[in-house]
Scaffold this active site. Structure first.
Site, PDB file in Angstrom:
ATOM      1  N   PRO A 110      -5.554  -1.122  -8.932  1.00  0.00           N
ATOM      2  CA  PRO A 110      -5.107  -2.077 -10.149  1.00  0.00           C
ATOM      3  C   PRO A 110      -4.465  -3.365  -9.297  1.00  0.00           C
ATOM      4  O   PRO A 110      -3.561  -3.230  -8.670  1.00  0.00           O
ATOM      5  CB  PRO A 110      -4.202  -1.099 -10.840  1.00  0.00           C
ATOM      6  CG  PRO A 110      -4.454   0.173 -10.689  1.00  0.00           C
ATOM      7  CD  PRO A 110      -4.771   0.175  -9.141  1.00  0.00           C
ATOM      8  N   ARG A 111      -4.986  -4.245 -10.027  1.00  0.00           N
ATOM      9  CA  ARG A 111      -4.356  -5.729  -9.110  1.00  0.00           C
ATOM     10  C   ARG A 111      -3.035  -6.241  -9.564  1.00  0.00           C
ATOM     11  O   ARG A 111      -2.836  -6.222 -10.871  1.00  0.00           O
ATOM     12  CB  ARG A 111      -5.441  -7.001  -9.434  1.00  0.00           C
ATOM     13  CG  ARG A 111      -6.849  -6.467  -8.588  1.00  0.00           C
ATOM     14  CD  ARG A 111      -6.711  -6.538  -7.352  1.00  0.00           C
ATOM     15  NE  ARG A 111      -6.208  -7.763  -6.632  1.00  0.00           N
ATOM     16  CZ  ARG A 111      -6.677  -8.793  -6.380  1.00  0.00           C
ATOM     17  NH1 ARG A 111      -8.081  -8.924  -6.528  1.00  0.00           N
ATOM     18  NH2 ARG A 111      -6.245 -10.021  -5.852  1.00  0.00           N
ATOM     19  N   GLY A 114       1.999  -4.104  -7.914  1.00  0.00           N
ATOM     20  CA  GLY A 114       2.880  -3.546  -6.449  1.00  0.00           C
ATOM     21  C   GLY A 114       1.977  -2.518  -6.137  1.00  0.00           C
ATOM     22  O   GLY A 114       2.702  -1.555  -5.315  1.00  0.00           O
ATOM     23  N   LEU A 115       1.034  -2.259  -5.591  1.00  0.00           N
ATOM     24  CA  LEU A 115       0.061  -1.314  -5.146  1.00  0.00           C
ATOM     25  C   LEU A 115      -0.601  -1.759  -3.962  1.00  0.00           C
ATOM     26  O   LEU A 115      -1.477  -0.970  -3.469  1.00  0.00           O
ATOM     27  CB  LEU A 115      -0.776  -0.513  -6.113  1.00  0.00           C
ATOM     28  CG  LEU A 115       0.047   0.394  -7.343  1.00  0.00           C
ATOM     29  CD1 LEU A 115      -1.076   0.896  -8.284  1.00  0.00           C
ATOM     30  CD2 LEU A 115       0.823   1.346  -6.555  1.00  0.00           C
ATOM     31  N   SER A 119      -3.939  -6.535   0.447  1.00  0.00           N
ATOM     32  CA  SER A 119      -3.907  -5.991   1.910  1.00  0.00           C
ATOM     33  C   SER A 119      -4.842  -5.063   2.158  1.00  0.00           C
ATOM     34  O   SER A 119      -5.263  -4.819   3.310  1.00  0.00           O
ATOM     35  CB  SER A 119      -2.629  -5.804   2.285  1.00  0.00           C
ATOM     36  OG  SER A 119      -2.043  -4.765   1.388  1.00  0.00           O
ATOM     37  N   ASP A 162       3.166  -2.914   3.603  1.00  0.00           N
ATOM     38  CA  ASP A 162       1.899  -2.780   3.143  1.00  0.00           C
ATOM     39  C   ASP A 162       0.789  -2.318   4.093  1.00  0.00           C
ATOM     40  O   ASP A 162       0.156  -1.468   3.964  1.00  0.00           O
ATOM     41  CB  ASP A 162       1.256  -3.772   2.064  1.00  0.00           C
ATOM     42  CG  ASP A 162       2.088  -4.295   1.049  1.00  0.00           C
ATOM     43  OD1 ASP A 162       3.282  -3.639   0.806  1.00  0.00           O
ATOM     44  OD2 ASP A 162       1.915  -4.816   0.313  1.00  0.00           O
TER      45      ASP A 162
END
Length: 330
Positions: A110-111, A114-115, A119, A162
């Site tokens: 999911p854009r 915060g996941l 990167s 990340d």
């Protein structure tokens, strides 16, 4: 055909101190990932995906697409990764063979919640290039190269966290102390056995998406100006991760639960938490779980006690159109 992947990540402790010489603990979330396929071809071609399209249903569709994905899709990320790979090889006097390729990316992450979706595309691209050209980049250096692709090439405000967890995977404690970064160009990265972790949940809302760089820009400016409250609070957040490292190894889940909440509470001292993000946090905590952001906002992570509590999280967060998952780490 070469196929590589990089997974979503969730920051458990220490967010967002990684960009400020702090410390963090993160997990890889294999429920979601970015994949790269690459094969030899006469010319170098990057195949566009749906999110790279410049065709929209109407002006509102354009507005919503930009709000979620920014002004660019994944192609700039792939280009930036290729450029940094070539520059790395040149700096190491590695001569690349005269071979072209066609490269295509896919992502289920999911854009902008915060996941670490951006990167993941960069890391997966670097892995594919390493395999195609048979180039070995030392693992501690790979996250730094991935970070440079976004920061130096695309002007994205980001930290190493990340990229480290996406390169190492599993669960990793990271120390980004200034002396380490300035001396060797990377931090201290210590894998932690994921089997030592408690029951974790992640909840996310795609309609809360926003570009993380925009969220963190103000904090960086205040930090660079040496504002004591900001500097001190970020040090406190780093301290949460430092303590959490020992707490996880001792499997002291009660204290870890407190640290997850402390992380968010410290963050709220220097960053504005939107009402809708705050509602997710408070709803999760009202169910008895701990809750903090996985990244820049839009998704939360925490500890739940048992299946009954998890079911409560499913029910209550669904009322806010939030999806709850159990992260698959290994």
């Amino acid at each position: 055909m070469i196929e590589t992947r990089a997974y979503a990540r969730a920051g458990l402790l220490g967010n967002p101190s990684d960009g400020y010489y702090g410390k963090t603990i993160s997990i890889s979330v294999r429920n979601f990932g970015a994949s790269i396929t690459l094969h030899e071809s006469p010319e170098l071609e990057i195949e566009p995906q749906t999110q790279d399209s410049n065709v929209f249903k109407n002006i509102y569709h354009l507005r919503d697409t930009i709000s979620t994905l920014g002004y660019h899709g994944g192609i700039p990320l792939v280009k930036a990764a290729i450029k940094k790979f070539v520059e790395y090889c040149e700096s190491e006097a590695i001569r690349l063979p005269n071979q072209n390729f066609t490269i295509r990316y896919r992502t289920t992450i999911p854009r902008q919640v915060g996941l670490a979706g951006s990167s993941a595309i960069v890391v997966a691209t670097l892995r594919a290039l390493m395999q195609f050209y048979k180039v070995e980049i030392p693992l501690p250096l790979l996250p730094t190269l991935a970070l440079k692709a976004e920061v130096e090439e695309l002007g994205i405000t980001a930290g190493l966290q990340d990229r480290v967890i996406q390169c190492y995977e599993g669960c990793v404690y990271m120390d980004f102390s200034r002396d380490l970064i300035e001396k060797q160009g990377y931090g201290y990265y210590e894998p932690i056995d994921p089997r030592l972790l408690p029951k974790l949940y992640i909840a996310y809302k795609t309609d809360l998406s926003k570009v993380s760089g925009k969220v963190l820009n103000n904090i960086r400016q205040r930090w660079e100006q040496g504002e004591p409250h900001v500097v001190g609070t970020l040090q406190n957040i780093a301290g949460v991760a430092e303590e959490g490292r020992g707490v996880i190894k001792a499997q002291n889940y009660d204290r870890l639960n407190e640290l997850v909440n402390q992380n968010l509470d410290h963050r709220a001292e220097i960053m504005t938490i939107t009402d809708r993000n705050r509602a997710m946090i408070e709803t999760a905590r009202s169910c008895g779980a701990s809750a903090s952001f996985t990244g820049s906002g839009g998704s939360i992570i925490g500890i739940y006690r048992d299946e009954e509590m998890l079911n409560r999280l499913f029910v209550e967060l669904k009322k806010q159109n939030a999806r709850v998952i159990k992260p698959f780490i290994v």
